[in-house]
Design a protein around this motif. Structure first.
Motif, PDB file in Angstrom:
ATOM      1  N   UNK A 189      -3.300  17.425 -21.929  1.00  0.00           N
ATOM      2  CA  UNK A 189      -3.369  17.641 -20.471  1.00  0.00           C
ATOM      3  C   UNK A 189      -3.541  16.367 -19.836  1.00  0.00           C
ATOM      4  N   UNK A 190      -3.889  15.412 -20.472  1.00  0.00           N
ATOM      5  CA  UNK A 190      -3.762  14.050 -19.791  1.00  0.00           C
ATOM      6  C   UNK A 190      -2.398  13.682 -19.780  1.00  0.00           C
ATOM      7  N   UNK A 191      -1.473  14.053 -20.664  1.00  0.00           N
ATOM      8  CA  UNK A 191       0.062  13.389 -20.819  1.00  0.00           C
ATOM      9  C   UNK A 191       1.004  14.461 -20.010  1.00  0.00           C
ATOM     10  N   UNK A 192       0.486  15.563 -19.993  1.00  0.00           N
ATOM     11  CA  UNK A 192       1.262  16.387 -18.930  1.00  0.00           C
ATOM     12  C   UNK A 192       0.536  16.842 -17.826  1.00  0.00           C
ATOM     13  N   UNK A 193       0.998  16.414 -16.782  1.00  0.00           N
ATOM     14  CA  UNK A 193       0.111  16.614 -15.496  1.00  0.00           C
ATOM     15  C   UNK A 193       0.813  17.803 -14.944  1.00  0.00           C
ATOM     16  N   UNK A 194      -0.069  18.964 -14.416  1.00  0.00           N
ATOM     17  CA  UNK A 194       0.435  20.146 -13.732  1.00  0.00           C
ATOM     18  C   UNK A 194      -0.069  20.102 -12.083  1.00  0.00           C
ATOM     19  N   UNK A 195       0.944  20.199 -11.443  1.00  0.00           N
ATOM     20  CA  UNK A 195       0.561  20.558  -9.973  1.00  0.00           C
ATOM     21  C   UNK A 195       0.966  22.145  -9.862  1.00  0.00           C
ATOM     22  N   UNK A 196      -0.020  22.620  -9.145  1.00  0.00           N
ATOM     23  CA  UNK A 196       0.128  24.243  -9.067  1.00  0.00           C
ATOM     24  C   UNK A 196       0.868  24.581  -7.722  1.00  0.00           C
ATOM     25  N   UNK A 197       0.955  25.791  -7.459  1.00  0.00           N
ATOM     26  CA  UNK A 197       1.944  25.985  -6.248  1.00  0.00           C
ATOM     27  C   UNK A 197       1.072  25.901  -5.038  1.00  0.00           C
ATOM     28  N   UNK A 198      -0.382  26.576  -5.200  1.00  0.00           N
ATOM     29  CA  UNK A 198      -1.186  26.607  -3.878  1.00  0.00           C
ATOM     30  C   UNK A 198      -2.184  25.675  -3.963  1.00  0.00           C
ATOM     31  N   UNK A 205       5.618  20.537 -11.903  1.00  0.00           N
ATOM     32  CA  UNK A 205       5.241  21.083 -10.400  1.00  0.00           C
ATOM     33  C   UNK A 205       5.868  22.536 -10.220  1.00  0.00           C
ATOM     34  N   UNK A 206       4.878  23.236 -10.047  1.00  0.00           N
ATOM     35  CA  UNK A 206       5.208  24.654  -9.958  1.00  0.00           C
ATOM     36  C   UNK A 206       5.660  24.892  -8.483  1.00  0.00           C
ATOM     37  N   UNK A 207       6.795  25.242  -8.032  1.00  0.00           N
ATOM     38  CA  UNK A 207       7.341  25.485  -6.783  1.00  0.00           C
ATOM     39  C   UNK A 207       6.633  24.264  -5.538  1.00  0.00           C
ATOM     40  N   UNK A 208       6.976  22.972  -5.947  1.00  0.00           N
ATOM     41  CA  UNK A 208       6.562  22.099  -5.097  1.00  0.00           C
ATOM     42  C   UNK A 208       6.976  22.228  -3.705  1.00  0.00           C
ATOM     43  N   UNK A 209       8.175  22.604  -3.415  1.00  0.00           N
ATOM     44  CA  UNK A 209       8.779  22.732  -2.159  1.00  0.00           C
ATOM     45  C   UNK A 209       8.318  23.890  -1.479  1.00  0.00           C
ATOM     46  N   UNK A 210       7.754  24.929  -2.081  1.00  0.00           N
ATOM     47  CA  UNK A 210       7.458  26.451  -1.409  1.00  0.00           C
ATOM     48  C   UNK A 210       6.443  26.267  -0.135  1.00  0.00           C
ATOM     49  N   UNK A 211       6.723  26.663   0.913  1.00  0.00           N
ATOM     50  CA  UNK A 211       5.897  26.568   2.096  1.00  0.00           C
ATOM     51  C   UNK A 211       6.032  25.340   2.891  1.00  0.00           C
ATOM     52  N   UNK A 212       6.876  24.499   2.529  1.00  0.00           N
ATOM     53  CA  UNK A 212       7.031  23.151   3.387  1.00  0.00           C
ATOM     54  C   UNK A 212       8.149  23.250   4.295  1.00  0.00           C
ATOM     55  N   UNK A 213       8.084  22.555   5.296  1.00  0.00           N
ATOM     56  CA  UNK A 213       8.993  22.454   6.468  1.00  0.00           C
ATOM     57  C   UNK A 213      10.309  21.744   6.065  1.00  0.00           C
TER      58      UNK A 213
END
Lengths: 285, 263
Positions: A81-90, A165-173
């Motif tokens: 988990x140190x090597x694979x960084x996870x960014x969640x949708x919300x 990154x899970x859906x990094x652009x969702x909800x952005x303008x």
């Protein structure tokens, strides 16, 4: 040479309630590239991502990191988990602290590095993401886009090899989307970090990604460069996705209006070149 | 509550070590309660108000408005102390007859209630100084340094963080219900409110699970450890806190010796 940093072999995942989310996924994610996973809602993108860093364990099949199967021991998972960084949708589900600075420091502190190194990494990450000015702000006063950036910084500070990154652009303008994607592209090229994103924002794929996987109902139906994938028009449409707008336009121009154009073009800049070329040919006639 | 939070983050004293502010506020609060002197209570209100408004930068009208908040409770409480029932009219300054007895204010009861009123207000102003100049995050850092159990501090931190999230969700649900006439009658209001409460519970539960997953992905192992911010901290503030309170204490002692401990 094996250039796949992350691999899955016949990965199956079944939820506790019996829902089958992944049905035999075998993919290889190339090191140092930006890879997109395309798929409609419920295709299994998020489930697959959680298998990548061992939050979920495959029901059958394997996940390999750097050629080795994931070690699911406590120590092995920590390292992974140190090597694979996870960014969640919300980002609201990821940011736990009311202080931007403290939230970004969480992952680094868990790595048990000396304090000086922790501070350096946190400052670095904030600079790379361009959020140094948010340092003293409370989390709840930030906009959605700002929260998203803080969430990314918190993962980037851990200096992972892969940023998922899970859906990094969702909800952005619209501006937010292109800024974020440019930033990810920059992280990928300057820091050499492998970037994996899931999305159903089709138009960003040919612009910012090197390789695409297309998922449908827990299966991988297409893969290749954006150009290769978007020439499979029938398949793309069958699984509730669409072509990039420009690709669609080129298709209509070619097949409905008899323009002599290359219909594998998916971005504005490519289309511009093709149209200029077409104009030159037309004037010559 | 939200505006207190906002002013705390914008306070000019924000970067000051929270421990120093905590010590100053608590010391002054203790002196104010111990002294039981009108003049000391007023002095404490002025010191804390002055520090908050002049040094911290909270607008004066806002501070006044905040002081009005406990005023209602205080007035009600103090009124009951000020009112006496007596058989003898001479003992009261002003009285009305009631069922063969007299109800009214006496000299001593008025002084006593005024003292209590100001003492409570003084104590409240100490707490306002703390909360208007110290964001919750910094205060929690001070608690951590004081050796408060980690579980409590972590809980407080999470509660504080997600209170805003919860309010936002509640607001969204309320608007969505209101748009569909969910609050058009008393009966439907009750029903909508019940649905909202259960929805909030379910959403919170889901969010807590998602948060746990996200924390796990960043190496969570049961303890939330973060870097502390660097604060402005020199001994001057402790000296100031001790000096101010020593002056107040000396003043009280002097007053007591002059009046023989009467007032």
């Amino acid at each position: 040479m094996n250039e796949n940093i992350l691999e899955t072999k016949d990965l199956h995942y079944i939820y506790a309630d019996g829902a089958v989310a992944l049905k035999g996924i075998s993919i290889g994610i190339k090191k140092g590239k930006c890879t997109a996973v395309l798929g409609a809602n419920g295709a299994g993108k998020s489930t697959m991502f959680l298998n990548f860093n061992g939050i979920y364990r495959p029901s059958s099949g394997q996940v390999l990191f750097n050629g080795k199967p994931i070690d699911y021991s406590r120590k092995g998972l920590k390292e992974l988990r140190r090597k694979i960084g996870m960014v969640f949708q919300d980002p609201d589900n990821q940011l736990f602290s009311a202080s931007v600075f403290q939230d970004i420091s969480f992952g680094v502190v868990n790595m048990k590095l000396p304090e000086k190194e922790c501070r350096r990494r946190v400052d670095n990450a904030m600079e790379q993401i361009g959020i140094t000015h948010l340092r003293d702000k409370p989390t709840h006063s930030l906009s959605f886009g700002q929260k998203k950036r803080v969430a990314i910084a918190g993962v980037l500070a851990m200096e992972p090899e892969v940023l998922v990154l899970d859906e990094p652009t969702a909800g952005l303008d619209p501006i937010g989307v292109s800024e974020l994607m440019k930033m990810l592209r920059q992280i990928q090229t300057t820091l050499g970090i492998t970037v994996v994103i899931s999305t159903h924002d089709i138009d960003i794929v040919p612009l910012y990604c090197d390789y695409v996987f297309v998922m449908y109902h827990g299966m991988m139906v297409l893969e290749g460069t954006p150009k290769q994938v978007f020439t499979q028009k029938e398949t793309i449409r069958d699984i509730n996705l669409r072509l990039p707008r420009i690709g669609h336009l080129m298709e209509i121009l070619k097949y409905k209006d008899d323009f002599d154009l290359d219909d594998s073009i998916n971005t504005i800049s490519e289309a511009r070149i093709a149209l200029k070329d077409w104009k030159a040919r037309y004037l010559k006639r | 509550m939200i505006s207190i939070d906002k002013y705390a983050y914008n306070s000019r004293l924000r970067r000051r070590d929270p421990m120093q502010k905590l010590v100053f506020a608590m010391m002054t609060l203790s002196v104010c309660i111990w002294a039981e002197k009108i003049i000391i209570s007023i002095a404490v209100i002025f010191i804390m108000g002055g520090m908050t408004v002049l040094k911290g930068g909270t607008p004066f009208p806002f501070f006044l408005r905040l002081l009005l908040v406990p005023m209602i409770f205080l007035l009600v409480g103090v009124f009951t102390i000020a009112v006496n029932i007596c058989e003898n009219q001479e003992m009261l300054l002003w009285a009305i007859p009631f069922a063969g007895k007299w109800i009214g204010f006496s000299d001593a009861s008025l002084v006593k209630s005024l003292k209590l009123f100001l003492r409570a207000l003084g104590a409240v102003s100490c707490l306002y100084f703390l909360s208007l100049n110290t964001p919750m995050v910094d205060l929690l850092a001070a608690f951590r340094r004081l050796g408060m159990p980690k579980v409590f501090v972590e809980l407080m931190e999470l509660v504080y963080r997600f209170i805003f999230s919860l309010m936002e969700t509640a607001d969204t649900i309320y608007n969505a219900q209101n748009c569909r006439l969910g609050y058009s009658s008393l009966c439907s209001s009750y029903r909508s409110l019940a649905i909202m409460a259960s929805m909030l519970f379910i959403k919170s539960y889901k969010q807590s699970k998602a948060l746990y997953t996200a924390l796990e992905a960043r190496g969570y192992e049961g303890e939330i450890n973060v870097l502390e911010e660097a604060y402005e901290s020199h001994w001057g503030w402790y000296i100031m806190a001790v000096a101010v309170n020593a002056l107040l204490v000396l003043f009280v002692i002097a007053l007591k010796s002059i009046t023989g401990g009467l007032s």
